[in-house]
Design a protein around this motif. Structure first.
Motif, PDB file in Angstrom:
ATOM      1  N   VAL A   1      -7.530   8.562   0.035  1.00 53.12           N
ATOM      2  CA  VAL A   1      -7.194   8.791   1.333  1.00 53.12           C
ATOM      3  C   VAL A   1      -6.922   6.403   1.052  1.00 53.12           C
ATOM      4  CG1 VAL A   1      -8.473   8.112   3.090  1.00 53.12           C
ATOM      5  CG2 VAL A   1      -8.542  10.012   2.624  1.00 53.12           C
ATOM      6  N   ILE A   2      -8.092   6.013   0.494  1.00 53.87           N
ATOM      7  CA  ILE A   2      -7.576   4.166   0.242  1.00 53.87           C
ATOM      8  C   ILE A   2      -6.468   3.967  -0.464  1.00 53.87           C
ATOM      9  CG2 ILE A   2      -8.746   2.674  -1.008  1.00 53.87           C
ATOM     10  CD1 ILE A   2     -11.809   3.958  -0.184  1.00 53.87           C
ATOM     11  N   THR A   3      -6.278   5.472  -1.273  1.00 53.08           N
ATOM     12  CA  THR A   3      -4.717   4.680  -2.461  1.00 53.08           C
ATOM     13  C   THR A   3      -3.300   4.697  -1.402  1.00 53.08           C
ATOM     14  OG1 THR A   3      -6.385   5.633  -4.348  1.00 53.08           O
ATOM     15  CG2 THR A   3      -3.231   5.346  -4.488  1.00 53.08           C
ATOM     16  N   VAL A   4      -3.243   5.745   0.051  1.00 47.36           N
ATOM     17  CA  VAL A   4      -2.937   5.452   0.551  1.00 47.36           C
ATOM     18  C   VAL A   4      -2.288   4.535   1.292  1.00 47.36           C
ATOM     19  CG1 VAL A   4      -1.959   7.648   2.376  1.00 47.36           C
ATOM     20  CG2 VAL A   4      -2.392   8.494   0.159  1.00 47.36           C
ATOM     21  N   VAL A   5      -3.648   4.775   2.134  1.00 53.79           N
ATOM     22  CA  VAL A   5      -3.866   3.587   2.979  1.00 53.79           C
ATOM     23  C   VAL A   5      -2.955   1.745   2.110  1.00 53.79           C
ATOM     24  CG1 VAL A   5      -4.816   1.875   4.311  1.00 53.79           C
ATOM     25  CG2 VAL A   5      -5.508   4.610   4.343  1.00 53.79           C
ATOM     26  N   VAL A   6      -3.421   1.909   1.156  1.00 54.85           N
ATOM     27  CA  VAL A   6      -2.858   0.732   0.682  1.00 54.85           C
ATOM     28  C   VAL A   6      -1.992   0.602  -0.015  1.00 54.85           C
ATOM     29  CG1 VAL A   6      -3.943  -0.793  -1.214  1.00 54.85           C
ATOM     30  CG2 VAL A   6      -5.542   0.539  -0.522  1.00 54.85           C
ATOM     31  N   VAL A   7      -1.365   2.296  -1.092  1.00 56.29           N
ATOM     32  CA  VAL A   7       0.049   1.716  -1.517  1.00 56.29           C
ATOM     33  C   VAL A   7       1.131   2.343  -0.955  1.00 56.29           C
ATOM     34  CG1 VAL A   7       1.255   3.031  -3.057  1.00 56.29           C
ATOM     35  CG2 VAL A   7      -1.330   2.839  -3.674  1.00 56.29           C
ATOM     36  N   LEU A   8       0.986   3.364  -0.157  1.00 57.23           N
ATOM     37  CA  LEU A   8       2.206   2.942   0.889  1.00 57.23           C
ATOM     38  C   LEU A   8       2.817   1.722   2.031  1.00 57.23           C
ATOM     39  CD1 LEU A   8       4.280   5.221   1.402  1.00 57.23           C
ATOM     40  CD2 LEU A   8       2.730   6.114   3.107  1.00 57.23           C
ATOM     41  N   GLU A   9       3.940   1.830   1.306  1.00 57.03           N
ATOM     42  CA  GLU A   9       4.872   0.583   1.982  1.00 57.03           C
ATOM     43  C   GLU A   9       5.372   1.245   2.601  1.00 57.03           C
ATOM     44  OE1 GLU A   9       3.418  -2.517   2.605  1.00 57.03           O
ATOM     45  OE2 GLU A   9       2.063  -2.914   1.311  1.00 57.03           O
ATOM     46  N   PHE A  10       6.799   0.533   2.960  1.00 55.73           N
ATOM     47  CA  PHE A  10       7.808   0.375   3.959  1.00 55.73           C
ATOM     48  C   PHE A  10       9.012   0.440   3.173  1.00 55.73           C
ATOM     49  CE2 PHE A  10      11.578  -1.621   6.423  1.00 55.73           C
ATOM     50  CZ  PHE A  10      11.430  -0.220   7.461  1.00 55.73           C
ATOM     51  N   THR A  11       9.046   0.001   2.009  1.00 49.57           N
ATOM     52  CA  THR A  11       9.769  -0.163   1.316  1.00 49.57           C
ATOM     53  C   THR A  11       9.768   1.378   0.364  1.00 49.57           C
ATOM     54  OG1 THR A  11      10.044  -1.867   0.375  1.00 49.57           O
ATOM     55  CG2 THR A  11      11.584  -1.357   2.209  1.00 49.57           C
ATOM     56  N   ALA A  12      10.416   1.627  -0.599  1.00 54.52           N
ATOM     57  CA  ALA A  12      10.196   2.379  -1.900  1.00 54.52           C
ATOM     58  C   ALA A  12       9.663   1.436  -2.654  1.00 54.52           C
ATOM     59  CB  ALA A  12      11.722   3.303  -2.021  1.00 54.52           C
ATOM     60  N   GLY A  13      10.561   0.725  -3.043  1.00 53.26           N
ATOM     61  CA  GLY A  13      10.159  -0.753  -4.090  1.00 53.26           C
ATOM     62  C   GLY A  13       9.119  -0.751  -4.178  1.00 53.26           C
ATOM     63  N   ALA A  14       8.818  -1.430  -3.145  1.00 51.06           N
ATOM     64  CA  ALA A  14       7.161  -1.558  -2.299  1.00 51.06           C
ATOM     65  C   ALA A  14       6.016  -0.583  -3.084  1.00 51.06           C
ATOM     66  CB  ALA A  14       6.978  -2.393  -1.174  1.00 51.06           C
TER      67      ALA A  14
ATOM     68  N   THR B   1      10.944 -11.809  -2.500  1.00 52.26           N
ATOM     69  CA  THR B   1      10.311 -10.575  -2.664  1.00 52.26           C
ATOM     70  C   THR B   1      11.082  -9.237  -2.421  1.00 52.26           C
ATOM     71  OG1 THR B   1       8.633 -11.501  -0.708  1.00 52.26           O
ATOM     72  CG2 THR B   1       8.450  -9.513  -1.168  1.00 52.26           C
ATOM     73  N   LEU B   2      12.214  -8.943  -1.209  1.00 49.24           N
ATOM     74  CA  LEU B   2      12.680  -7.707  -1.700  1.00 49.24           C
ATOM     75  C   LEU B   2      13.459  -7.912  -3.171  1.00 49.24           C
ATOM     76  CD1 LEU B   2      14.539  -7.944   1.545  1.00 49.24           C
ATOM     77  CD2 LEU B   2      13.274  -6.055   0.778  1.00 49.24           C
ATOM     78  N   ALA B   3      14.038  -8.268  -3.424  1.00 45.36           N
ATOM     79  CA  ALA B   3      14.226  -8.751  -5.107  1.00 45.36           C
ATOM     80  C   ALA B   3      13.293  -8.388  -6.188  1.00 45.36           C
ATOM     81  CB  ALA B   3      15.071 -10.078  -5.019  1.00 45.36           C
ATOM     82  N   SER B   4      12.406  -8.844  -6.039  1.00 42.49           N
ATOM     83  CA  SER B   4      10.658  -8.009  -6.739  1.00 42.49           C
ATOM     84  C   SER B   4      10.937  -6.804  -6.451  1.00 42.49           C
ATOM     85  CB  SER B   4       9.829  -8.961  -6.761  1.00 42.49           C
ATOM     86  OG  SER B   4       8.617  -8.861  -6.934  1.00 42.49           O
ATOM     87  N   PHE B   5      10.408  -6.059  -5.568  1.00 43.30           N
ATOM     88  CA  PHE B   5      10.719  -4.766  -4.951  1.00 43.30           C
ATOM     89  C   PHE B   5      11.719  -4.035  -5.512  1.00 43.30           C
ATOM     90  CE2 PHE B   5       7.444  -6.458  -1.830  1.00 43.30           C
ATOM     91  CZ  PHE B   5       6.448  -6.384  -2.332  1.00 43.30           C
ATOM     92  N   ALA B   6      12.885  -4.415  -5.709  1.00 44.46           N
ATOM     93  CA  ALA B   6      13.837  -3.844  -6.462  1.00 44.46           C
ATOM     94  C   ALA B   6      14.581  -3.487  -7.357  1.00 44.46           C
ATOM     95  CB  ALA B   6      15.404  -4.523  -4.985  1.00 44.46           C
ATOM     96  N   SER B   7      13.721  -4.745  -8.178  1.00 44.17           N
ATOM     97  CA  SER B   7      13.586  -4.326  -9.449  1.00 44.17           C
ATOM     98  C   SER B   7      12.769  -3.466 -10.304  1.00 44.17           C
ATOM     99  CB  SER B   7      13.353  -5.447 -10.190  1.00 44.17           C
ATOM    100  OG  SER B   7      11.900  -6.328  -9.778  1.00 44.17           O
ATOM    101  N   TRP B   8      11.740  -3.156  -9.301  1.00 49.89           N
ATOM    102  CA  TRP B   8      11.359  -1.405  -9.852  1.00 49.89           C
ATOM    103  C   TRP B   8      11.594  -0.225  -9.280  1.00 49.89           C
ATOM    104  CZ3 TRP B   8       6.770  -1.359 -11.824  1.00 49.89           C
ATOM    105  CH2 TRP B   8       6.176  -3.096 -12.089  1.00 49.89           C
TER     106      TRP B   8
END
Length: 527
Positions: A85-98, A273-280
């Motif tokens: 549950v903690i992992t979902v709260v922390v990890v699930l972000e707005f974009t796929a890259g994040a 920030t978006l460029a950093s997340f997009a690289s993933w």
């Protein structure tokens, strides 16, 4: 009406007049629900993806809660189900890259921490209790020092900072707990499983169900910034030359001009920030080429430097010293043509980026150079206007009588004379025993203001020089867009693209001509 009731009403009115705070609070309390509902609707209307993301988070939390709610799953996982549950709260972000960035960082950091904790436990297993405590303490110190120092490296800070934090946290929890708690490594394995389950659900929701890609957001936001700058420049030109009250109006900070260039100037952090997340994220090309997301950041930097000219143009509108209307009308057509051509190039750049098509600016460049030549010729045809205020006034009034019979603004000399008179009165009102330093400041102000009187066209000269500087910086923007097209393998323009561009430019020119004809008709009617 009875006298007692009248007295009560008068006393209530008097109390309301003396203490209006309760009425204000009651009014705010009544309007608060409407205000909250309106803002909730506005947030969802501005970007419907926010509603979808909120639904995805709710579904993901419901799925991981089954590990704790359903008895068969709880027997297999146990109390460690809360880590999912903690992992979902922390990890699930707005974009796929994040989500990928934080999920992989969390998973890899936890895996490395568990592996290192297993190794430390194996080495300290055969030692005595005292030596084991010393060994664990020394290990915690070394790992904490090295991990924290590693976070200062720019590359680690940018891409793996969250993973290093998770590694340090998990390692300390496992290693320190193993000194007092038996079978702590088995508990660590179970936590690793539940964290993996939580990350898997996050990746499933983020990548497969209505995904929001950071790269696409960066791509679209870059195209929108070009369009915002084009609108901002057009707004500045319209405000400067199409003024009905013979005075440049004050632009509020929430106006379209301000919002246009502010969207560009405030985009540095979001672009990086978006460029950093997009690289993933997965490669968006068929041949799996490395997509040049950092080139978007570089283009944003050049575009911000170009946007400073729009800020300076906006500053000319809000300046206390304005050129007379006769001077502005004298150079209105060439300036508007230059600004219009710059806006067309920006719109075409936005169209090329949004459609991932190589930019072809031959025709636009020719029209832009012609507009610059017209502006240069117009300025050279009135040399005395920029050399002296008296001669400039004669030339300006002669040209203005041919174009329009509108009354010009008061001269710069009149405005500065009023200002100097105000300063003189202010000096006279000061005490006689004021220091010599206070007397020096009005003298310097008088010298600076009288220096500006050599030319009434000085404010317009600053405005025109900003237009020329804008064209010079536009060349750098075009070069960066072309470099982005080559690095990202944008497609070659087709015949349909050329036709679309031609129709768009023709429509813009027709709108411009009709706008100019309407402006001339208005001036003719006024005259």
């Amino acid at each position: 009406m009875p006298k007692a009731m009248k007295v009560d009403q008068l006393s209530q009115k008097e109390e309301t007049r003396i203490n209006p705070q309760p009425n204000i609070l009651m009014k705010k309390a009544r309007t608060l629900p409407v205000y909250v509902c309106r803002n909730i609707w506005k947030v969802g209307k501005d970007d419907p993806r926010r509603v979808i993301h909120a639904l995805k988070v709710g579904v993901a939390l419901t799925l991981v809660s089954f590990l704790y709610l359903l008895e068969p799953l709880f027997e297999g996982v146990g109390q460690n189900a809360m880590w999912a549950v903690i992992t979902v709260v922390v990890v699930l972000e707005f974009t796929a890259g994040a989500t990928l960035c934080k999920g992989l960082n969390r998973g890899f950091g936890t895996l490395c921490a568990v592996s290192l904790a297993f190794f430390i436990e194996f080495m300290a297993e055969e030692t005595g209790r005292v030596y084991r405590a010393v060994f664990i303490g020394a290990t915690v110190f070394l790992v904490g020092f090295m991990s924290t120092y590693l976070r200062f490296f720019p590359f680690i800070k940018k891409n793996y900072d969250y993973g290093v934090v998770i590694f340090l946290l998990t390692f300390n929890l496992i290693t320190v707990s193993s000194f007092r708690v038996q079978n702590v490594l088995h508990m660590a394995q179970e936590r690793l499983y539940t964290i993996a389950i939580g990350c898997g659900i996050c990746l499933l929701m983020s990548l497969l169900i209505f995904p929001n890609w950071s790269g696409e957001d960066l791509h679209r936001s870059t195209a929108r910034k070009f369009e915002a700058l084009a609108k901002s420049i057009e707004g500045c030109i319209d405000e400067y030359f199409h003024d009905k009250d013979d005075k440049v109006s004050e632009n509020k900070l929430d106006g379209p001009i301000y919002k246009g260039y502010r969207a560009v100037l405030d985009s540095k952090f979001s672009d990086e920030t978006l460029a950093s997340f997009a690289s993933w994220e997965p490669r968006p090309t068929r041949h799996c080429h490395k997509y040049p997301w950092q080139q978007y950041v570089k283009l944003g930097t050049v575009l911000r430097h170009f946007g400073y000219t729009a800020v300076a143009l906006h500053g000319c509108l809000q300046s206390e010293i304005q050129a007379p209307k006769s001077v502005r009308l004298l150079f209105r057509d060439p300036c508007m043509r230059v600004a219009s051509e710059v806006s067309k190039v920006l719109v075409e750049l936005a169209y090329s980026i949004s459609n991932r098509r190589l930019f072809s600016h031959d025709a636009l460049s020719d029209h832009l150079h012609e507009a610059l030549q017209d502006l240069n010729s117009a300025i050279k045809s009135h040399p005395r206007l920029f050399l002296g205020s008296k001669n400039g006034r004669k030339v300006t009034e002669t040209k203005h009588e041919k174009a329009s019979s509108a009354v010009a603004l008061p001269s710069l000399k009149t405005d500065t004379s009023v200002m100097l008179q105000w300063k003189s009165n202010r000096i006279a009102d000061q005490p006689k025993n004021s220091s010599e330093q206070k007397q020096l400041r009005p003298t310097l102000s008088k010298l600076a203001i009288t220096t500006l009187e050599f030319s009434e066209a000085l404010p317009f000269a600053a405005f025109a020089s900003l237009l020329v500087e804008m064209v010079a910086r536009l060349e750098l923007v075009i070069e960066e867009v072309e470099e982005l097209g080559r690095a990202a393998y944008f497609r070659e323009p087709t015949a349909s693209d050329e036709l679309t561009i031609k129709v768009k430019i023709d429509n813009m020119r027709q709108d411009e001509n009709s706008h100019d004809l309407h402006a001339h008709e208005v001036h003719r009617i006024v005259d």
